[in-house]
Design a protein around this motif. Structure first.
Motif, PDB file in Angstrom:
ATOM      1  N   ALA A  99     -82.351  -5.403  50.535  1.00  0.00           N
ATOM      2  CA  ALA A  99     -81.913  -6.234  49.403  1.00  0.00           C
ATOM      3  C   ALA A  99     -82.921  -7.345  49.143  1.00  0.00           C
ATOM      4  CB  ALA A  99     -80.540  -6.818  49.695  1.00  0.00           C
ATOM      5  N   LYS A 100     -83.470  -7.903  50.203  1.00  0.00           N
ATOM      6  CA  LYS A 100     -84.434  -9.010  50.072  1.00  0.00           C
ATOM      7  C   LYS A 100     -85.739  -8.506  49.443  1.00  0.00           C
ATOM      8  CE  LYS A 100     -86.550 -12.950  51.861  1.00  0.00           C
ATOM      9  NZ  LYS A 100     -86.144 -14.324  51.763  1.00  0.00           N
ATOM     10  N   GLN A 101     -86.166  -7.289  49.818  1.00  0.00           N
ATOM     11  CA  GLN A 101     -87.474  -6.783  49.369  1.00  0.00           C
ATOM     12  C   GLN A 101     -87.441  -6.121  47.996  1.00  0.00           C
ATOM     13  OE1 GLN A 101     -88.164  -3.913  52.431  1.00  0.00           O
ATOM     14  NE2 GLN A 101     -88.379  -5.469  54.018  1.00  0.00           N
ATOM     15  N   SER A 102     -86.273  -5.728  47.543  1.00  0.00           N
ATOM     16  CA  SER A 102     -86.198  -4.839  46.384  1.00  0.00           C
ATOM     17  C   SER A 102     -86.761  -5.453  45.100  1.00  0.00           C
ATOM     18  CB  SER A 102     -84.737  -4.474  46.142  1.00  0.00           C
ATOM     19  OG  SER A 102     -84.621  -3.858  44.894  1.00  0.00           O
ATOM     20  N   ASP A 103     -87.437  -4.625  44.289  1.00  0.00           N
ATOM     21  CA  ASP A 103     -87.844  -5.135  42.972  1.00  0.00           C
ATOM     22  C   ASP A 103     -87.064  -4.437  41.843  1.00  0.00           C
ATOM     23  OD1 ASP A 103     -89.023  -2.718  43.114  1.00  0.00           O
ATOM     24  OD2 ASP A 103     -91.102  -3.442  43.048  1.00  0.00           O
ATOM     25  N   ALA A 104     -85.940  -3.841  42.190  1.00  0.00           N
ATOM     26  CA  ALA A 104     -85.068  -3.251  41.156  1.00  0.00           C
ATOM     27  C   ALA A 104     -84.417  -4.395  40.364  1.00  0.00           C
ATOM     28  CB  ALA A 104     -83.999  -2.407  41.822  1.00  0.00           C
ATOM     29  N   ASP A 105     -83.965  -4.085  39.131  1.00  0.00           N
ATOM     30  CA  ASP A 105     -83.253  -5.117  38.356  1.00  0.00           C
ATOM     31  C   ASP A 105     -81.795  -5.210  38.789  1.00  0.00           C
ATOM     32  OD1 ASP A 105     -85.445  -5.830  36.751  1.00  0.00           O
ATOM     33  OD2 ASP A 105     -85.176  -3.979  35.592  1.00  0.00           O
ATOM     34  N   ILE A 106     -81.265  -4.075  39.209  1.00  0.00           N
ATOM     35  CA  ILE A 106     -79.850  -4.040  39.611  1.00  0.00           C
ATOM     36  C   ILE A 106     -79.738  -3.409  41.002  1.00  0.00           C
ATOM     37  CG2 ILE A 106     -77.597  -2.979  39.102  1.00  0.00           C
ATOM     38  CD1 ILE A 106     -78.293  -3.073  36.152  1.00  0.00           C
ATOM     39  N   ILE A 107     -78.949  -4.071  41.869  1.00  0.00           N
ATOM     40  CA  ILE A 107     -78.640  -3.488  43.181  1.00  0.00           C
ATOM     41  C   ILE A 107     -77.149  -3.158  43.179  1.00  0.00           C
ATOM     42  CG2 ILE A 107     -78.447  -3.941  45.666  1.00  0.00           C
ATOM     43  CD1 ILE A 107     -80.775  -5.955  45.357  1.00  0.00           C
ATOM     44  N   VAL A 108     -76.814  -1.893  43.377  1.00  0.00           N
ATOM     45  CA  VAL A 108     -75.398  -1.532  43.528  1.00  0.00           C
ATOM     46  C   VAL A 108     -75.153  -1.446  45.032  1.00  0.00           C
ATOM     47  CG1 VAL A 108     -73.597   0.171  43.058  1.00  0.00           C
ATOM     48  CG2 VAL A 108     -75.385  -0.260  41.356  1.00  0.00           C
ATOM     49  N   PHE A 109     -74.305  -2.338  45.548  1.00  0.00           N
ATOM     50  CA  PHE A 109     -74.106  -2.423  46.986  1.00  0.00           C
ATOM     51  C   PHE A 109     -72.786  -1.769  47.377  1.00  0.00           C
ATOM     52  CE2 PHE A 109     -76.191  -4.984  50.437  1.00  0.00           C
ATOM     53  CZ  PHE A 109     -75.600  -4.261  51.463  1.00  0.00           C
ATOM     54  N   PRO A 144     -81.453 -13.936  44.512  1.00  0.00           N
ATOM     55  CA  PRO A 144     -80.607 -14.502  43.451  1.00  0.00           C
ATOM     56  C   PRO A 144     -80.962 -14.052  42.035  1.00  0.00           C
ATOM     57  CG  PRO A 144     -82.116 -16.153  44.349  1.00  0.00           C
ATOM     58  CD  PRO A 144     -82.227 -14.952  45.227  1.00  0.00           C
ATOM     59  N   ASP A 145     -82.197 -13.573  41.827  1.00  0.00           N
ATOM     60  CA  ASP A 145     -82.573 -13.168  40.464  1.00  0.00           C
ATOM     61  C   ASP A 145     -82.105 -11.767  40.110  1.00  0.00           C
ATOM     62  OD1 ASP A 145     -83.775 -15.602  40.271  1.00  0.00           O
ATOM     63  OD2 ASP A 145     -85.723 -14.849  40.979  1.00  0.00           O
ATOM     64  N   LYS A 146     -81.623 -11.062  41.097  1.00  0.00           N
ATOM     65  CA  LYS A 146     -81.169  -9.689  40.844  1.00  0.00           C
ATOM     66  C   LYS A 146     -79.695  -9.685  40.487  1.00  0.00           C
ATOM     67  CE  LYS A 146     -84.975  -7.670  42.253  1.00  0.00           C
ATOM     68  NZ  LYS A 146     -85.869  -8.619  41.600  1.00  0.00           N
ATOM     69  N   LYS A 147     -79.316  -8.672  39.703  1.00  0.00           N
ATOM     70  CA  LYS A 147     -77.893  -8.462  39.454  1.00  0.00           C
ATOM     71  C   LYS A 147     -77.389  -7.595  40.614  1.00  0.00           C
ATOM     72  CE  LYS A 147     -75.948  -8.130  35.159  1.00  0.00           C
ATOM     73  NZ  LYS A 147     -75.653  -7.490  33.867  1.00  0.00           N
ATOM     74  N   VAL A 148     -76.472  -8.135  41.414  1.00  0.00           N
ATOM     75  CA  VAL A 148     -75.901  -7.345  42.522  1.00  0.00           C
ATOM     76  C   VAL A 148     -74.490  -6.922  42.119  1.00  0.00           C
ATOM     77  CG1 VAL A 148     -75.244  -7.302  44.968  1.00  0.00           C
ATOM     78  CG2 VAL A 148     -77.266  -8.599  44.244  1.00  0.00           C
ATOM     79  N   LEU A 149     -74.281  -5.623  42.029  1.00  0.00           N
ATOM     80  CA  LEU A 149     -72.982  -5.105  41.608  1.00  0.00           C
ATOM     81  C   LEU A 149     -72.271  -4.459  42.789  1.00  0.00           C
ATOM     82  CD1 LEU A 149     -74.133  -3.335  38.310  1.00  0.00           C
ATOM     83  CD2 LEU A 149     -73.073  -5.599  38.523  1.00  0.00           C
ATOM     84  N   MET A 150     -70.945  -4.611  42.812  1.00  0.00           N
ATOM     85  CA  MET A 150     -70.161  -3.961  43.869  1.00  0.00           C
ATOM     86  C   MET A 150     -69.172  -3.009  43.210  1.00  0.00           C
ATOM     87  SD  MET A 150     -69.797  -6.568  46.920  1.00  0.00           S
ATOM     88  CE  MET A 150     -69.588  -5.097  47.849  1.00  0.00           C
ATOM     89  N   PRO A 151     -69.133  -1.754  43.645  1.00  0.00           N
ATOM     90  CA  PRO A 151     -68.201  -0.794  43.040  1.00  0.00           C
ATOM     91  C   PRO A 151     -66.758  -1.300  43.048  1.00  0.00           C
ATOM     92  CG  PRO A 151     -69.772   0.350  44.429  1.00  0.00           C
ATOM     93  CD  PRO A 151     -70.007  -1.120  44.647  1.00  0.00           C
ATOM     94  N   ASP A 152     -66.384  -2.055  44.078  1.00  0.00           N
ATOM     95  CA  ASP A 152     -65.033  -2.618  44.117  1.00  0.00           C
ATOM     96  C   ASP A 152     -65.117  -4.012  44.732  1.00  0.00           C
ATOM     97  OD1 ASP A 152     -62.353  -3.324  44.727  1.00  0.00           O
ATOM     98  OD2 ASP A 152     -61.809  -1.206  44.578  1.00  0.00           O
TER      99      ASP A 152
END
Ligand code: 13P
Ligand code: SF4
Length: 299
Positions: free
Chosen positions: A43-53, A68-76
């Protein structure tokens, strides 16, 4: 659903992270699958725009704190780890008042607010290593009593004060259940997560995080194993070792929160981008300190 998820991932520059306890079909479509330490690093290294965790709240929250600049989404968003809340602020304050040189060591399975009150975070794969290198003699280990007591065994030179939190799923595994499996499979090695009770740890051949258990099973000469952790690890164990056999205490340990990460929920959150892990900016900055310190000390 898998095709739709694949297309959305590409279109939105999104990646999917899944814990080993997530449902098997979700692990199958994930870009990264791992234990909580590995997923925090990704999660710290990723350069994706969205992380689905695909994990539980504290995992999505930690990913947001680290990135903090990434959009982190949780399925639930309701997928919560009960242990993450199992220590009161007042107890931490009491301990700080009692010991001058106290280090509050916080298992990553904790809320961001608890991380703010801590000196360093740890996961089950680096807790022993980090506690050993801390300069402090007195350690208050929160929230997990069982992981804390395992660390205390491994690091006898420190005074480790235990809290009474626990993982309700691992705490339910009993030595009697493990003996019952060993009776059926006397050649099997017992591989155990340190969130289990000391009575289960004592009779185990190997103790480690989910990733450590998976790595151990692969390199072991044994062909049968009794696995004392959540049975989501079975997917990776079977994939890696089609000729080996894996057994679980009865009833199988299962984390209901982790199983909320269904394929349908992953697809929906990728489509709508509506379930974001958030952290208040002041809390985020303070919780980042022990998380960053963990990443540094675990190197
Ligand atoms: P790991 O760090 O081993 O993945 O464990 C996380 C967890 O929640 C165990 O119950
Ligand atoms: Fe929390 Fe236990 Fe579930 Fe892990 S298995 S997320 S510690 S409730």
């Amino acid at each position: 659903m898998k095709n739709q998820i694949e297309q959305l991932k590409k279109a939105k520059n999104a990646i999917i992270l899944a814990h080993y306890y997530a449902p098997a079909d979700v692990q199958e479509i994930a870009d990264y699958v791992g234990d909580s330490f590995y997923l925090a690093k990704i999660a710290k290294q990723s350069d994706a725009d969205i992380i689905v965790f695909c994990g539980v709240q504290f995992m999505g929250e930690s990913a947001k704190i680290l990135n903090p600049d990434k959009k982190v989404l949780m399925p639930d968003l309701t997928a919560d780890c009960p242990m993450a809340h199992m220590v009161a602020d007042s107890v931490i304050e009491e301990m700080r008042a009692k010991y001058d040189d106290l280090a509050v060591v916080c298992y990553i399975n904790s809320t961001a607010e608890l991380k703010c009150k801590s000196d360093v975070c740890v996961t089950s794969s680096n807790a022993v290593k980090i506690v050993k290198v801390l300069p402090n003699k007195n350690i208050f280990f929160i929230p997990d009593h069982n992981l804390g007591s395992f660390v205390a065994e491994q690091v006898p030179e420190k005074n480790i004060i235990l809290n009474d939190g626990c993982c309700p799923i691992h705490a339910k595994i009993t030595a009697t259940q493990v003996y019952a499996e060993r009776e059926k499979y006397p050649e099997a090695e017992v591989l155990t997560h340190p969130e289990c009770d000391a009575s289960v740890i004592e009779l185990s051949d190997y103790i480690g995080s989910t990733a450590d258990i998976i790595a151990y099973a692969k390199k072991s000469e044994a062909s049968e194993f009794i696995i004392c952790t959540e049975d989501g690890v079975d997917f990776k164990l079977i994939t890696d070792n089609p000729d080996k056999r894996f057994y679980y205490p009865n009833p199988h340990p299962r984390c209901a929160a982790m199983k909320l990460n269904t394929l349908a929920a992953v697809l929906s959150v990728l489509e709508k981008e509506d379930k974001e892990a958030t952290a208040d900016e002041d809390v985020r900055r303070r919780a980042l300190i022990p998380l960053d310190r963990m990443l540094e000390l675990a190197k």
